[in-house]
Design an enzyme around this catalytic site. Structure first.
Site, mmCIF file in Angstrom:
data_model
loop_
_atom_site.group_PDB
_atom_site.id
_atom_site.type_symbol
_atom_site.label_atom_id
_atom_site.label_comp_id
_atom_site.label_asym_id
_atom_site.label_seq_id
_atom_site.Cartn_x
_atom_site.Cartn_y
_atom_site.Cartn_z
ATOM 1 N N LYS A 1 49.332 34.840 45.145
ATOM 2 C CA LYS A 1 48.459 35.825 45.708
ATOM 3 C C LYS A 1 49.123 36.414 47.161
ATOM 4 C CE LYS A 1 43.574 36.444 47.314
ATOM 5 N NZ LYS A 1 42.214 35.350 47.575
ATOM 6 N N SER B 1 38.193 37.507 45.305
ATOM 7 C CA SER B 1 39.241 38.565 45.899
ATOM 8 C C SER B 1 40.545 37.962 45.156
ATOM 9 C CB SER B 1 39.414 38.153 47.248
ATOM 10 O OG SER B 1 39.924 36.868 47.646
ATOM 11 N N SER C 1 36.424 33.133 45.857
ATOM 12 C CA SER C 1 37.540 34.021 45.558
ATOM 13 C C SER C 1 38.455 33.512 44.613
ATOM 14 C CB SER C 1 38.310 34.371 46.708
ATOM 15 O OG SER C 1 37.529 35.440 47.528
#
Ligand SMILES: [Zn+2]
Lengths: 476, 490
Positions: free
Chosen positions: A74, A149, A173
């Site tokens: 990420k 996210s 997330s």
């Protein structure tokens, strides 16, 4: 091939790490333009690392547990010398001079990061639509969001770009995009995985965790990244990760609670879709069939989680994001004075959702409002901890849906932040309490999109979530 | 030059000329840099004077993703100072003080707010006056900006440079209660605090390098009132001299504003040393809202009773106790005791007195003649021997002073130095025969001494004393000479 199978093949010399990486890079190159899971593909670095692993294998040197396994990172995890954007314009051009602890551990384990994945800007969002670099799409249906996210990482694993992925979870997330994309995603106990090098959203809620296509890979990934880090003061000392060891343990005699407030009944959280509730009920039945002792249980404060979360998270975020002032790194938009420069930089550099949360958080902490907002939210947090402690006297794990619905269409919720925030209602309690929770795919909804079931456990009982998830995976 | 020289010099009025009926009310906030090897939250060196931005890392630059790790030595030093100030040492938490400032890398300062490490202490000044300590908390320092062009002011500068070497240096902020009523006490408070800081080795306590910084909260009120009126916080005070001047200026400004109107506005003001006045900074209306909240990246500090007991056990004897002990042992007055403790000569004085040297002479000799930086060559034994030689007339006062100088430079036995210099005891018969010779050679002067008026007598006393000193190359004891002249001239 699973991550563990790839690693075994690379270690034995049966497959070359370079071939494995090349194969996955080819797939990314072909399909990612349609999904936009990656902000940056680090093909050269990945090839170099894979070649080094192959050399080590031929030399008979030890290679790690994930030797040659492609990994999605990420883009809010710091990577030395490699742009780390948090999908924000404000970090334009910034290359961290250091690696996050998790990044280091995974490289040492032989995992090969192939790139930095898209996210909602600074991890603020539940759809990966709030990215300065455009939305990521759901591999199961590109007209739908992958969740957020950590939508880029979830999409990467779901699309088969990488067997493994790293995400961060502040209010869901990891688990929510895992559910939307039909993969396994887990948020560890707060303090089990180092936050050093994770660009902070809300420091008391953030936790780094694993994504994988199956429970065994996720458990192995968890075991690699978990453990004490002296660079993170909130890191738990003496934590022994044992997720892989309990995967075969089954659930016979395990006490499983079904959280009433998140099961669609009256007085509970509204808006939970019938198909998601049906899959969750089937998952509970599967556990009962495997010998678990199932009962319904009330956790009254779980309905307060959303409002408490949307005070604590923006409050901490408003402080964590203050440093993007245009002075030291990233974007700078000039102004006549320092204050004007900082204002212009932040105005141009941050997206709407980030600005909204900074303002919410600034307000929540302001003199005269702090007690009514931030102070009250902290009280809810304490109340929740007490509630869950009571419940865990009678239950080993709890089961809920991961999300109220399956993945929605792109653009469906961007106009109304509140409908977006509701996405996190089932996942938020674990962040407020710091407890571990996993999302595991369990069937599909009426629309054919994946459904995720969530398993919650008390603090430091992370292995327990994998143990139950393994049973659910087998029954799904 | 250090501002921390003994005060009350001619150009620093001891008291403000507050008009009758007004009373000064002062509380001080003193920042002390803790003398740790590394910074508060990272492994960078805590070092003054390095090349700009060389003692920096992701954490003290506040880079995204970096995290603080508490320096345990800094916490220990803070607790040591807290106990030395008689504070309660509490379970404490760090907090974030949020505001934008270019030399603050995270745009918040990690400090302590509602749960500081040390609370409720006291500081006793050299004259016995006690100032309450509200709290002494741990916090990090900021970097330093240099504004280039535009007269060095931030908003007119062409550009600014920031040095983050100081960012994250550990500080302790000691906040006094508004107990101080005079400028002298304000200065004494800082001096005493500095002495305690030095005694506990918590900091090198150099004001000129900024390792001690003082802000003063100043207000005034009618004499006899117990109210606390609107105060102003005066910043940028760089020396004890400035402290006195700034307080005086501000207090007079307040009296004027109360007399002619409704009083001052609560605000932060800056001391302008060159102009000799304070200038307005932020006022209460546009003051920052710091939005304090508990620092989520750090865990609470929870010292056990055993840790606090160990700190108490290891505390050195503090200046106030040392002064008391010195006065008790030698009869030194308050000023002498303060001075000798400040110089660290109290143990030498007490040891010399204990070994039988005349205590009054010991104190006088040290106060007057050992105002040097390095007196490490002077050991107790030889110093005591020197005082004994002076007491029993083997050396005159001026000879003793010379020999003490030899001890400072070379150490050794005072008797050897005296012998080398030809300082020999001169008994009264020798002096007397010398005087007799002088009387024969100077009969007119002698009769003026005996029969002249007051002025004449004084003049001739000086003449004969001078002749004797010349003949003895200064070795005669001045008092013995005076005594002899008095006896002879009757
Ligand atoms: Zn540093």
């Amino acid at each position: 091939m699973s991550a563990l199978e790839i690693a075994a093949a690379v270690r034995s010399g049966e497959r070359s790490a370079l071939d494995v990486v090349e194969e996955h890079l080819t797939l990314i190159e072909a399909r990612d333009p349609g999904l936009n899971a990656y902000n940056l593909v680090t093909a050269e670095g990945a090839r170099a690392q894979a070649a080094a692993i192959d050399a080590a294998v031929s030399a008979g040197e030890p290679v790690g547990r994930f030797a040659g396994v492609p990994l999605a990172t990420k883009d809010n995890m710091c990577t030395r010398g490699i742009p780390t954007t948090c999908s924000s314009r404000i970090l334009e051009g910034w290359r961290p001079p250091y690696d996050a602890t998790v990044v280091t551990r995974l490289r040492e384990a032989g995992a090969v990061s192939v790139g930095k994945t898209n996210l909602d800007e600074f991890a603020m969002g539940s759809s990966t639509e709030h990215s300065a670099f455009g939305p990521t799409r759901n591999p199961h249906d590109p007209s739908r969001v992958p969740g957020g996210s950590s939508g880029g990482t979830a999409a990467s694993v779901a699309a088969g770009f990488t067997p493994l992925g790293i995400g961060s979870d502040t209010g869901g997330s990891i688990r929510q995009p895992a559910a939307f994309c039909g993969v396994v995603g887990m948020k560890p106990t707060y303090g089990v995985v180092s936050r050093y090098g994770l660009v902070a959203l809300a420091s008391s809620l953030d936790q780094v965790g694993p994504f994988a296509a199956n429970v065994a890979d996720a458990a192995a990934l968890f075991d690699v990244i978990a453990g004490h880090d002296p660079l993170d003061s909130t890191s738990i000392r003496d934590f022994e990760p044992t997720a892989q060891a309990v995967l075969e343990a089954g659930v016979d005699g395990l006490r499983v609670g079904v959280v009433k407030e998140l099961a669609g009944g009256s007085g509970g959280v509204p808006g939970l879709a019938a198909d998601v509730l049906a899959r969750t009920a089937e998952a509970v039945e599967a556990l009962a069939a495997a010998g678990a002792v199932v009962d319904e249980v009330s956790v009254p404060s779980s309905t307060l989680g959303l409002s408490a979360y949307y005070l604590v998270m923006p409050a901490e975020a408003s402080s964590n994001l203050a440093r993007y002032d245009g002075i030291r790194y990233g974007l700078r938009v000039d102004g006549a004075t320092t204050a004007e420069m900082t204002t212009a930089t932040r105005t141009a550099g941050f997206g709407t959702e980030v600005k909204r949360r900074i303002m919410l958080g600034t307000y929540a902490l302001s003199a005269g409002y702090c007690d009514a907002f931030y102070g009250k939210a902290l009280k809810v947090r304490t109340m929740m901890l007490e509630d869950f402690a009571r419940v865990y006297e009678r239950f080993d794990v709890l089961v809920t849906p991961t999300t109220p619905t399956t993945a929605f269409e792109l653009g469906a919720r961007t106009q109304d932040p509140l409908t977006m925030y509701v996405n996190d209602v089932c996942t938020i309690p674990s962040n407020l309490t710091g407890h571990p929770a996993i999302s595991v795919p369990f069937g599909v909804g009426d629309d054919g999109m994946p459904v995720g079931v969530q398993v919650l456990a008390p603090a430091s009982h992370d292995a327990q979530t994998f143990r139950v998830a393994a049973v659910l995976e087998a029954a799904a | 030059m250090s501002g921390l020289v003994p005060c009350a010099t001619a150009d620093t009025p001891v008291e403000p000329a507050l008009p009758p009926g007004w009373e000064l009310v002062v509380g001080l906030e003193v920042h002390v840099e803790l003398d740790t090897a590394t910074k508060l939250f990272c492994g960078c060196a805590n070092q003054f004077g390095a090349q700009p931005n060389t003692n920096v890392c992701p954490t003290c630059l506040g880079l995204p993703g970096s995290l603080p790790v508490m320096n345990e030595r800094a916490v220990e030093l803070a607790m040591i100072l807290g106990r030395a100030l008689g504070c309660d040492v509490n379970r404490s938490v760090m907090a974030r003080k949020n505001y934008f400032y270019p030399d603050m890398p995270k745009d918040f300062q990690t400090t302590q707010y509602d749960q500081p490490t040390n609370t409720d202490g006291r500081l006793e000044l050299a004259d016995g006056f006690v100032v309450g300590i509200e709290r002494a908390h741990i916090e990090e320092d900021t970097g330093k900006s240099v504004h280039v062009g535009g007269g060095g002011r931030i908003n007119e500068a062409v550009y600014s440079l920031v040095d983050y070497n100081r960012a994250g240096v550990p500080l302790i902020e000691i906040v006094s209660r508004p107990d101080i009523r005079t400028i002298e006490h304000a200065r004494n408070y800082v001096e005493e605090l500095r002495a305690i800081v030095a005694a506990t080795e918590v900091s090198d306590a150099r004001m000129e390098e900024g390792s001690i910084r003082v802000d003063a909260n100043v207000s005034v009120r009618p004499h006899g009132s117990s109210e606390l009126r609107t105060r102003c916080e005066i910043k940028n005070i760089n020396s004890l001299r400035s402290l006195g001047r700034a307080i005086e200026h501000e207090a007079l400004r307040h009296v004027d504003l109360w007399t002619t109107g409704s009083g001052p506005q609560q605000q932060t003001r800056h001391w302008d040393e060159a102009a000799g006045r304070t200038t307005p900074g932020r006022s209460k209306e546009d003051a920052e809202d710091y939005r304090y909240f508990q620092e989520p990246d750090l865990v609470p500090l929870e010292p056990t009773p055993a840790v606090i007991a160990a700190i108490d056990e290891a505390l050195p004897t503090l200046p106030a106790a040392r002064r008391a002990a010195l006065r008790e042992a030698t009869g030194a007055d308050a000023d002498a005791a303060r001075l000798l403790v400040e110089r660290g000569q109290d143990s030498l004085a007490m040891a010399a007195a204990a070994s039988g040297a005349d205590a009054a002479k010991v104190v006088t000799r040290l106060v007057n003649d050992l105002a040097v930086d390095d007196w490490s060559a002077v050991d107790t034994e030889s110093f005591a021997a020197l005082i004994k030689m002076e007491s029993n007339g083997e050396l005159s006062a001026s000879q003793a002073k010379v020999v003490l100088g030899d001890l400072v430079e070379q150490g050794g036995d005072p008797a050897d130095h005296a012998a080398r210099r030809g300082f020999e005891a001169m008994d009264s018969t020798e002096l007397e025969s010398l005087l007799d010779e002088l009387i024969v050679v100077n009969p007119a002067e002698w009769s003026r001494l005996r029969g002249g008026d007051e002025v004449d007598r004084k003049k001739m006393q000086g003449f004969f004393t001078g002749q004797i000193m010349k003949a003895t190359r200064g070795q005669a004891d001045g008092r013995a000479v005076a005594q002899l002249l008095a006896q002879k001239s009757v």
